[in-house]
Scaffold this motif. Sequence first.
Motif, PDB file in Angstrom:
ATOM      1  N   ALA A 382       0.842  -1.208   0.000  1.00  0.00           N
ATOM      2  CA  ALA A 382       0.000   0.000   0.000  1.00  0.00           C
ATOM      3  C   ALA A 382       0.874   1.254   0.000  1.00  0.00           C
ATOM      4  O   ALA A 382       0.612   2.214  -0.730  1.00  0.00           O
ATOM      5  CB  ALA A 382      -0.925  -0.009   1.215  1.00  0.00           C
ATOM      6  N   HIS A 383       1.931   1.241   0.814  1.00  0.00           N
ATOM      7  CA  HIS A 383       2.837   2.396   0.909  1.00  0.00           C
ATOM      8  C   HIS A 383       3.414   2.741  -0.470  1.00  0.00           C
ATOM      9  O   HIS A 383       3.335   3.888  -0.925  1.00  0.00           O
ATOM     10  CB  HIS A 383       3.966   2.064   1.900  1.00  0.00           C
ATOM     11  CG  HIS A 383       4.988   3.155   2.059  1.00  0.00           C
ATOM     12  ND1 HIS A 383       5.037   3.964   3.166  1.00  0.00           N
ATOM     13  CD2 HIS A 383       6.002   3.573   1.261  1.00  0.00           C
ATOM     14  CE1 HIS A 383       6.024   4.839   3.033  1.00  0.00           C
ATOM     15  NE2 HIS A 383       6.632   4.616   1.888  1.00  0.00           N
ATOM     16  N   GLU A 384       3.969   1.741  -1.138  1.00  0.00           N
ATOM     17  CA  GLU A 384       4.617   2.014  -2.435  1.00  0.00           C
ATOM     18  C   GLU A 384       3.594   2.477  -3.469  1.00  0.00           C
ATOM     19  O   GLU A 384       3.907   3.300  -4.329  1.00  0.00           O
ATOM     20  CB  GLU A 384       5.389   0.788  -2.924  1.00  0.00           C
ATOM     21  CG  GLU A 384       6.576   0.391  -2.032  1.00  0.00           C
ATOM     22  CD  GLU A 384       7.484   1.553  -1.628  1.00  0.00           C
ATOM     23  OE1 GLU A 384       7.624   2.527  -2.401  1.00  0.00           O
ATOM     24  OE2 GLU A 384       8.039   1.502  -0.509  1.00  0.00           O
ATOM     25  N   GLY A 386       0.961   4.195  -2.719  1.00  0.00           N
ATOM     26  CA  GLY A 386       0.678   5.597  -2.396  1.00  0.00           C
ATOM     27  C   GLY A 386       1.617   6.487  -3.190  1.00  0.00           C
ATOM     28  O   GLY A 386       1.203   7.490  -3.794  1.00  0.00           O
ATOM     29  N   HIS A 387       2.901   6.092  -3.224  1.00  0.00           N
ATOM     30  CA  HIS A 387       3.880   6.827  -4.042  1.00  0.00           C
ATOM     31  C   HIS A 387       3.505   6.762  -5.524  1.00  0.00           C
ATOM     32  O   HIS A 387       3.583   7.761  -6.245  1.00  0.00           O
ATOM     33  CB  HIS A 387       5.282   6.216  -3.894  1.00  0.00           C
ATOM     34  CG  HIS A 387       5.967   6.534  -2.598  1.00  0.00           C
ATOM     35  ND1 HIS A 387       6.127   7.808  -2.136  1.00  0.00           N
ATOM     36  CD2 HIS A 387       6.564   5.728  -1.679  1.00  0.00           C
ATOM     37  CE1 HIS A 387       6.788   7.781  -0.981  1.00  0.00           C
ATOM     38  NE2 HIS A 387       7.060   6.525  -0.676  1.00  0.00           N
ATOM     39  N   ALA A 388       3.140   5.556  -5.989  1.00  0.00           N
ATOM     40  CA  ALA A 388       2.863   5.367  -7.417  1.00  0.00           C
ATOM     41  C   ALA A 388       1.666   6.211  -7.860  1.00  0.00           C
ATOM     42  O   ALA A 388       1.685   6.826  -8.933  1.00  0.00           O
ATOM     43  CB  ALA A 388       2.620   3.884  -7.720  1.00  0.00           C
ATOM     44  N   ALA A 410       6.820  14.128  -0.129  1.00  0.00           N
ATOM     45  CA  ALA A 410       6.819  12.868  -0.879  1.00  0.00           C
ATOM     46  C   ALA A 410       6.329  11.695  -0.034  1.00  0.00           C
ATOM     47  O   ALA A 410       5.676  10.782  -0.546  1.00  0.00           O
ATOM     48  CB  ALA A 410       8.216  12.570  -1.414  1.00  0.00           C
ATOM     49  N   GLU A 411       6.636  11.703   1.270  1.00  0.00           N
ATOM     50  CA  GLU A 411       6.229  10.564   2.102  1.00  0.00           C
ATOM     51  C   GLU A 411       4.793  10.694   2.626  1.00  0.00           C
ATOM     52  O   GLU A 411       4.337   9.817   3.350  1.00  0.00           O
ATOM     53  CB  GLU A 411       7.217  10.363   3.254  1.00  0.00           C
ATOM     54  CG  GLU A 411       8.564   9.774   2.827  1.00  0.00           C
ATOM     55  CD  GLU A 411       8.467   8.415   2.129  1.00  0.00           C
ATOM     56  OE1 GLU A 411       7.625   7.590   2.516  1.00  0.00           O
ATOM     57  OE2 GLU A 411       9.222   8.209   1.158  1.00  0.00           O
ATOM     58  N   VAL A 412       4.096  11.766   2.273  1.00  0.00           N
ATOM     59  CA  VAL A 412       2.716  11.932   2.755  1.00  0.00           C
ATOM     60  C   VAL A 412       1.754  10.946   2.068  1.00  0.00           C
ATOM     61  O   VAL A 412       1.040  10.199   2.748  1.00  0.00           O
ATOM     62  CB  VAL A 412       2.233  13.396   2.607  1.00  0.00           C
ATOM     63  CG1 VAL A 412       0.751  13.520   2.939  1.00  0.00           C
ATOM     64  CG2 VAL A 412       3.044  14.310   3.521  1.00  0.00           C
ATOM     65  N   PRO A 413       1.706  10.883   0.718  1.00  0.00           N
ATOM     66  CA  PRO A 413       0.739   9.975   0.087  1.00  0.00           C
ATOM     67  C   PRO A 413       1.004   8.506   0.405  1.00  0.00           C
ATOM     68  O   PRO A 413       0.063   7.713   0.508  1.00  0.00           O
ATOM     69  CB  PRO A 413       0.931  10.236  -1.415  1.00  0.00           C
ATOM     70  CG  PRO A 413       1.565  11.570  -1.505  1.00  0.00           C
ATOM     71  CD  PRO A 413       2.419  11.703  -0.288  1.00  0.00           C
ATOM     72  N   SER A 414       2.274   8.137   0.579  1.00  0.00           N
ATOM     73  CA  SER A 414       2.587   6.741   0.894  1.00  0.00           C
ATOM     74  C   SER A 414       2.121   6.397   2.305  1.00  0.00           C
ATOM     75  O   SER A 414       1.528   5.336   2.536  1.00  0.00           O
ATOM     76  CB  SER A 414       4.090   6.510   0.754  1.00  0.00           C
ATOM     77  OG  SER A 414       4.806   7.522   1.444  1.00  0.00           O
ATOM     78  N   THR A 415       2.354   7.304   3.258  1.00  0.00           N
ATOM     79  CA  THR A 415       1.905   7.071   4.628  1.00  0.00           C
ATOM     80  C   THR A 415       0.381   7.059   4.683  1.00  0.00           C
ATOM     81  O   THR A 415      -0.229   6.226   5.373  1.00  0.00           O
ATOM     82  CB  THR A 415       2.469   8.162   5.560  1.00  0.00           C
ATOM     83  OG1 THR A 415       3.876   8.254   5.344  1.00  0.00           O
ATOM     84  CG2 THR A 415       2.206   7.838   7.010  1.00  0.00           C
TER      85      THR A 415
HETATM   86 ZN   LIG Z   1       8.172   5.876   1.004  1.00  0.00          ZN
END
Ligand SMILES: [Zn+2]
Length: 594
Positions: A382-384, A386-388, A410-415
């Motif tokens: 799910a995390h990756e 979020g980045h994609a 950048a780490e907001v959508p993945s989290t």
């Molecule tokens: Zn990440």
Amino acid sequence: MSRISTSAEDVRWDLSELSPGAEEARAEWTGLVARATAFASGNRGTVAALDAAGLRALLDECDVVMQDLARLAVYGSSRVNMDAADVEANDLATFARDRVAEAENELLFLDLEWIALDDGPAEALLASAELAPHAHKLRLLREEKPYVLTEPEEQALNARAPSVASWAALHDRQIATLEIPFDAGDGVEPHSVNLLLSLLFRPEREIRLGALAALYEGLEPRTEVLASCYDALVGDRLGLDRVRGFADPMQPTNMQNEVDAATVDAMMAATVESYGLGRRWFEAKARMLGLGKLHLADQYAPVGEGRDFPWTEAVEIVDSSFDAFSPRLSEIFRSCLEAGHVDAASRAGKASGAYCTTVTKEILPLVLLNYTGRFRDVVTLAHEFGHAAHGALALERQTFRSHRTGLALAEVPSTFAQLVAADYLLEHESDPQTRTALVVDRLEQAMAAIFRQVVFARFEQRAYALRAEGRTLTPERLSEIWFEENSEYYGDAVELPEAYRLGWSYVPHFIHVRFYTYAYAFAHLLALLLHGRYREDPETFVPLYLDLLASGGSASPADLVAPFGIDLAAAGTWRAAYDHFEVLLEQAEALADA
Ligand SMILES: [Zn+2]
């Protein structure tokens, strides 16, 4: 026919969209460098005379070259990450690194000539409709202008880069070559630092305590060298700051993250105020493990035996949780799977960990995983993605130059994607052990991202302050400030062994990118805030959130979150994030006291 496979082993990258093969990629590289050279020789020296339409055309042309560069560079590095032993791939990656440097040097004139413009004409250009798609990144470039020196000065500074890098390389080598004898149950064997750290997640307490003690015993003889490397690098960075005119050692990192010092201070102050929430969990965890008090080695002890998740179930979970949020996200997820842009299983020679990389506006992002079927792997999937989703939507709407954000955002959508998937799992999972593991893992991931990283950043602040006062960063001094900052966080809730004084010595972020770590805390807290907003009012939230993703790096983090009514500079914002954190904490505490 769907290409969604039933087993993680069958889910491999198909890189044919990027290049048909290594030989073709080499030929294309040569052509691409020639194109960059022609672009530069045709346009160098012209930027100052261009009108808005002319500059737009030049930037758009540069965008096309940059995408071809990205596509070929990702092709080379992805081949190596699929199989480190692939000689052809390694040769191509080496070849590609040199070509990237050549091509980027050719393209550099555009940014430099843009920065060189006077403020008046530059502002007039930035106000034009033609340049709107590039405006934010162009503004950011100009913000660096006061800190950029003359060309010969910059060249002289650049000439020191290899010798400065050798301090970092010496540090890396000291850590990488460390072989610490330890018996994890199969007799005494040499252990790397990473292997010992991984043993801290083992269920057997003796192994965890032993691994932690062995780690610091192994590091001890090297701390003099490790501290000297850090001292040299901090001294060099402070010297450069003086020459460039930076007021504060955090300023270059803050500029890259596009957040101001007041915002970072507010976030860090709210975190220190909330250290007590972390200690509440350590006390609850001690009760769960049947211990009077948690030892540092118990920090990551597993709680609850989560069941395994076959690949198809993981795909189903992420697909359904994304779909419930917005069909747009699950559409991107499935498109990436169908296009062969996921490499799922662990294999010998494959890169470790997990990551997502964007490619171009035409090609969907690539995701690498090491899926072993643990519930944590589902969260990582799910995390990756979020980045994609962030990358795909941003590339749809933005120019290539404007799609990427700084680390803090950048780490907001993945989290956020992780939180959405965890909600879904908790709603549907019936196995009590797995539920426990999920609730605890969600909390502990947040604590590792938030509290630990702020402790790290506060340690760095004090190290830079000491060095700026003209004091050498000796192992004793570093150990003292490290222990003080950690003691403030762990308090009486965790027994910190005396040997933990050396905890600063192996952290690579301190060596490679100063103040890198606070961005993780920033992003995790912001994701918790956004997740809270989503739960309150999903209908209003979802379109705004999709808009945030599609905005990519076209605006500052503060402007991007303003539509949600979030003011990053306000202390109350960060305190409110801790209200959301406390909900996760209370759920985990309830398990401890059940
Ligand atoms: Zn990440």
